[in-house]
Design a protein around this motif. Structure first.
Motif, PDB file in Angstrom:
ATOM      1  N   PRO A 127       3.705  -4.843 -10.684  1.00 47.08           N
ATOM      2  CA  PRO A 127       2.495  -5.656 -10.942  1.00 47.08           C
ATOM      3  C   PRO A 127       1.814  -5.302 -12.260  1.00 47.08           C
ATOM      4  O   PRO A 127       1.244  -6.170 -12.917  1.00 47.08           O
ATOM      5  CB  PRO A 127       1.600  -5.319  -9.747  1.00 47.08           C
ATOM      6  CG  PRO A 127       2.560  -5.002  -8.647  1.00 47.08           C
ATOM      7  CD  PRO A 127       3.716  -4.294  -9.321  1.00 47.08           C
ATOM      8  N   ALA A 128       1.917  -4.036 -12.671  1.00 46.74           N
ATOM      9  CA  ALA A 128       1.291  -3.624 -13.930  1.00 46.74           C
ATOM     10  C   ALA A 128       1.988  -4.258 -15.133  1.00 46.74           C
ATOM     11  O   ALA A 128       1.435  -4.319 -16.226  1.00 46.74           O
ATOM     12  CB  ALA A 128       1.321  -2.109 -14.065  1.00 46.74           C
ATOM     13  N   LEU A 129       3.223  -4.725 -14.912  1.00 48.06           N
ATOM     14  CA  LEU A 129       3.995  -5.332 -16.009  1.00 48.06           C
ATOM     15  C   LEU A 129       3.944  -6.855 -15.963  1.00 48.06           C
ATOM     16  O   LEU A 129       4.278  -7.526 -16.942  1.00 48.06           O
ATOM     17  CB  LEU A 129       5.463  -4.890 -15.931  1.00 48.06           C
ATOM     18  CG  LEU A 129       5.774  -3.415 -16.141  1.00 48.06           C
ATOM     19  CD1 LEU A 129       7.243  -3.144 -15.841  1.00 48.06           C
ATOM     20  CD2 LEU A 129       5.449  -3.008 -17.585  1.00 48.06           C
ATOM     21  N   CYS A 135      10.094 -12.436  -9.966  1.00 40.85           N
ATOM     22  CA  CYS A 135       8.838 -12.034 -10.636  1.00 40.85           C
ATOM     23  C   CYS A 135       8.008 -11.133  -9.728  1.00 40.85           C
ATOM     24  O   CYS A 135       7.367 -10.198 -10.188  1.00 40.85           O
ATOM     25  CB  CYS A 135       8.031 -13.265 -11.027  1.00 40.85           C
ATOM     26  SG  CYS A 135       8.745 -14.199 -12.390  1.00 40.85           S
ATOM     27  N   MET A 136       8.060 -11.402  -8.429  1.00 43.93           N
ATOM     28  CA  MET A 136       7.292 -10.591  -7.490  1.00 43.93           C
ATOM     29  C   MET A 136       7.773  -9.145  -7.469  1.00 43.93           C
ATOM     30  O   MET A 136       7.021  -8.226  -7.180  1.00 43.93           O
ATOM     31  CB  MET A 136       7.392 -11.177  -6.083  1.00 43.93           C
ATOM     32  CG  MET A 136       6.688 -12.486  -5.915  1.00 43.93           C
ATOM     33  SD  MET A 136       5.000 -12.387  -6.550  1.00 43.93           S
ATOM     34  CE  MET A 136       5.297 -12.834  -8.272  1.00 43.93           C
ATOM     35  N   ALA A 137       9.062  -8.986  -7.760  1.00 43.26           N
ATOM     36  CA  ALA A 137       9.629  -7.635  -7.708  1.00 43.26           C
ATOM     37  C   ALA A 137       9.299  -6.822  -8.959  1.00 43.26           C
ATOM     38  O   ALA A 137       9.515  -5.612  -9.001  1.00 43.26           O
ATOM     39  CB  ALA A 137      11.137  -7.710  -7.519  1.00 43.26           C
ATOM     40  N   VAL A 139      12.867  -2.403 -16.437  1.00 45.48           N
ATOM     41  CA  VAL A 139      11.786  -1.450 -16.733  1.00 45.48           C
ATOM     42  C   VAL A 139      11.177  -0.955 -15.412  1.00 45.48           C
ATOM     43  O   VAL A 139      10.943   0.235 -15.221  1.00 45.48           O
ATOM     44  CB  VAL A 139      10.699  -2.101 -17.610  1.00 45.48           C
ATOM     45  CG1 VAL A 139       9.522  -1.146 -17.810  1.00 45.48           C
ATOM     46  CG2 VAL A 139      11.276  -2.515 -18.962  1.00 45.48           C
ATOM     47  N   THR A 140      10.976  -1.913 -14.499  1.00 50.35           N
ATOM     48  CA  THR A 140      10.425  -1.565 -13.185  1.00 50.35           C
ATOM     49  C   THR A 140      11.309  -0.559 -12.460  1.00 50.35           C
ATOM     50  O   THR A 140      10.826   0.364 -11.817  1.00 50.35           O
ATOM     51  CB  THR A 140      10.295  -2.840 -12.323  1.00 50.35           C
ATOM     52  OG1 THR A 140       9.429  -3.764 -12.985  1.00 50.35           O
ATOM     53  CG2 THR A 140       9.739  -2.515 -10.937  1.00 50.35           C
ATOM     54  N   PHE A 141      12.623  -0.709 -12.627  1.00 51.70           N
ATOM     55  CA  PHE A 141      13.584   0.145 -11.909  1.00 51.70           C
ATOM     56  C   PHE A 141      13.937   1.412 -12.677  1.00 51.70           C
ATOM     57  O   PHE A 141      14.959   2.035 -12.406  1.00 51.70           O
ATOM     58  CB  PHE A 141      14.849  -0.657 -11.568  1.00 51.70           C
ATOM     59  CG  PHE A 141      14.640  -1.707 -10.505  1.00 51.70           C
ATOM     60  CD1 PHE A 141      13.954  -1.415  -9.327  1.00 51.70           C
ATOM     61  CD2 PHE A 141      15.120  -3.004 -10.677  1.00 51.70           C
ATOM     62  CE1 PHE A 141      13.768  -2.379  -8.346  1.00 51.70           C
ATOM     63  CE2 PHE A 141      14.931  -3.975  -9.700  1.00 51.70           C
ATOM     64  CZ  PHE A 141      14.252  -3.664  -8.538  1.00 51.70           C
ATOM     65  N   GLY A 142      13.126   1.755 -13.694  1.00 49.95           N
ATOM     66  CA  GLY A 142      13.288   3.073 -14.315  1.00 49.95           C
ATOM     67  C   GLY A 142      14.066   3.148 -15.624  1.00 49.95           C
ATOM     68  O   GLY A 142      14.734   4.146 -15.892  1.00 49.95           O
TER      69      GLY A 142
END
Lengths: 278, 278, 278, 278
Positions: free
Chosen positions: D133-135, D128-130, D153-156
């Protein structure tokens, strides 16, 4: 169809009977061995009589599967009873709703059922018409099981349980035959008033759904000295179940066709049961 | 009682009618202004006819409140229809279950209701007996509304809607009176076959639950040029609602006592309605 | 927001406290008088400690409204407890799911809350990060209330309840301020380990949600000799409620801003409460 | 674990794919053949993109079993889509709640998963930490599947789907190894933006859950001229499923280990997939 369990005897935590056994009813809700369906996930219910002994039993029913229901788990871990019913449902198309879940309650009576009235949709109206008009408004659901219950109440459950259930079965047989249904009834029924437990096994065809009763605790302890189950239970403690809660030899006995058992029982473990002409 | 909404006209996204208006039906589920209860949180339902025009409407019903139901929100944001019903329920003790939620469907027919048959528990059996035996097995729930529907079908809904509803009402009036019920019926009913929408307002007492119909879109646009609601709607588009979706003057008209409206309507906005002797 | 009730004292049937009073919590679920919302229908929960005194309380929670839930009614009519919590929820957008319903349980602890952490969505990550990593996986829901609970556990609930709650509040205040939130916290919290009950009232703004505690039973009986409520209750029996269960003068006392109460209580009915710098 | 189905191609009624096939996903919810469990009754979900092509797909999820859900049946009989997902869940202890049901949605993206992150409870916090933060505040449930989605999503995901999923997998592999988890990841994932469908099959152990894709409709028609299924479907129409919807030879092809497929596809039916170091 469904799977059910009825307990009568020394007060226990529901959890000890509903969850702890190897092939518990909760396990049967997910992987029944003897049922018509493997899965019994169309709702469940539990009914118990309070130890303080006021007449009305509690009934908790829900429409999801029993195996993932956290509230059932919580209740089972905190409620003790000397007489309780539990039922996991497999619907054959009838709506999945609380009022179609077993057990059903009327006054101090609890009732649950596994089986079916053949061609119920066609017979439903005449069956409902035969219910005491004063009870008709109490029918909340759409199952054959609930109608069978109110027919049994109509036919004198308060005075004579085996007689009332016999007349209910007799009426279903007669009505079915009148409508050209060859084998109208298939049932295993449990009923209790909080003091006694009756369980019936019968089908028109003589090939009824499975039903078993537990051996006397004393005998179970002799066979399996290290078994926790039923340890400390009085000798008239008994379980009646759709299918055994485990594979231990000598613990479970099949209730024969066309018979019923009463707990606490008398001399005999079971007695003959036949529909009565109505 | 309950709150309901019926839409007929230019196809719209359900969301535009169910959620967008200031005092939408979803808002009414939480804070009804004209209802018997403020809260209508005992289940809801939506029924819509597909634009592809195959007869059977879709019916989605659930037992929780409408205001927090995410699935209803999703469906409303993605489904367009020219004819749909929506209903939020306030139970007066009857079981909260899907089969007691409106709208009810039979073949191509949708039916929803706000009101009550007085002393229904006492009249229920006789009312059910009057339902065409071939339809009896279709009764899945325990509400007066569903029985009223099947009575209307029994009395010829397929041939003559106002006549069938009139005979249903007439039968309820007569049966009630026979049982000593002074004011047997209180109803606002919506019914549709996918092509037309009928809405009825009637009560034995002559003090019926509120019911309103929307003014012609052309007129609404003239009164409120900047109003998004009903913009682009054909002139025979109409809403019938238990209570107005907002406070704008000239948009909502009360349907008088003992009358009904049809959409698309003819010359007159509404016609007289009276129970027919059965 | 929500409404809640906490009971500590002489064992009673839950029903006597949850349903019987004129303006019971069940009534408050439908028509709250002092709450931010009139309706609290987005789930409910009840948690009780068993009289047999094994540590873990039972927690039954469901996602529908409390007012129409038959299982809650059944449980309340059959379960007795000396220490129990009940909560009716009004969601402000957070998912309506069992894991977002109160009370929350961790080991022998019960926790419930009415209020909010301002801008929780923005603060959520940092708040979760401050929870003991060993507890992180226990967070099942998405509410601020649950995170507040695990923060309190992290800050030493097991050793010192007022201190741990004070440090939780202090951390929320500090974190909020760091994120530019002017008034980060608004809370009325109840927590119990089965032996004692603590209730806290605090808000950054100094305008906290309502919270009341009941007068000593002896005093209540003197004021209202014919009142059934709390009759037979020991003198250290106490209720803490979001709003009074009725209008009787002298029965309910407002817990002042920035204070907390313990039951069984010592000399003082309540003590001061302030966030502790963390 | 679970069972899922993804459809891309000529618009069809959901019913034709979800219910009609011999061994449909609905059938698999009750009697899966290749799944870890026979029963997938712990909730379900369906997500579809509208034909009108506004970006956000609809997502309908519920916590009961799919096989008895009437609303799913209704929706499936009335909704057409060119791109839709359906998922039936078997929980391994995680709460049965809507926010744990698949598919998950973020903006125009749909995501569903069958498999598991080994020791998720232990890795959950770091995973979760990875997440961006906006998500973080968008995480509503408690499943590994949802966290995997937000990691992707975080990874593009918006820029490069196979790359983002590869980096998500790579991160899980690395984090798992750091925590001493030998085989951290087991996954079959489907993801779509409404225009294309990607499906991935991978596991650390190289023994991934089953995943199949359908042969080209032209080929299916040649093999089974009288088969209604996929009749009239364009040749780039494709289904990706956890297990075949029937036994017809030549219709279903296993997606190899460590590979992914795109629909509409290019020259090759599938391409290699490997976690990317992060």
């Amino acid at each position: 169809m469904c799977r059910w369990l009825a307990y009568a005897g020394t007060p226990v935590l529901l959890d000890d009977v509903l969850y702890k056994p190897a092939h518990s009813l909760i396990d049967q809700s997910l992987r029944s061995k003897l049922g018509v369906e493997t899965t019994n996930g169309d709702g469940f219910g539990v009914g118990w009589y309070g130890l303080e002994g006021h007449g009305e039993p509690a009934v908790v029913r829900d429409i999801g599967p029993a195996w993932n229901n956290r509230n059932l788990r919580e209740i089972s871990s905190h409620v003790r009873s000397h007489m309780f019913f539990a039922h996991v449902r497999a619907s054959t198309g009838t709506a999945v709703q609380q009022t179609n879940c077993h057990p059903f309650r009327h006054g101090r009576w609890l009732w649950m059922h596994n089986g079916a009235i053949t061609d119920f949709a066609r017979l439903r109206r005449d069956l409902c018409m035969a219910v005491d008009p004063a009870l008709f408004a109490s029918i909340e659901g759409s199952t054959d099981s609930e109608v069978m219950f109110y027919l049994a109440v109509t036919f004198g459950l308060d005075q004579d349980v085996p007689g009332a259930v016999g007349r209910m079965a007799g009426f279903v047989e007669r009505l079915g035959k009148e409508h050209g249904v060859v084998h109208p009834l298939q049932m295993t029924v449990a009923v209790s008033d909080g003091e006694q437990l009756w369980a019936f096994r019968y089908s028109s065809l003589g090939q009824s759904r499975s039903l078993f009763y537990s051996s006397r605790p004393q005998q179970v302890r002799e066979l399996h000295p290290d078994l926790a189950f039923l340890r400390g239970a009085s000798d008239d403690t008994r379980l009646v179940v759709s299918e055994p809660l485990g594979d231990l030899p000598g613990v479970w006995n099949e209730l024969p066709e066309s018979s019923y058992t009463v707990c606490p029982s008398g001399e005999k473990d079971y007695l003959p049961f036949w529909p009565e002409p109505v």
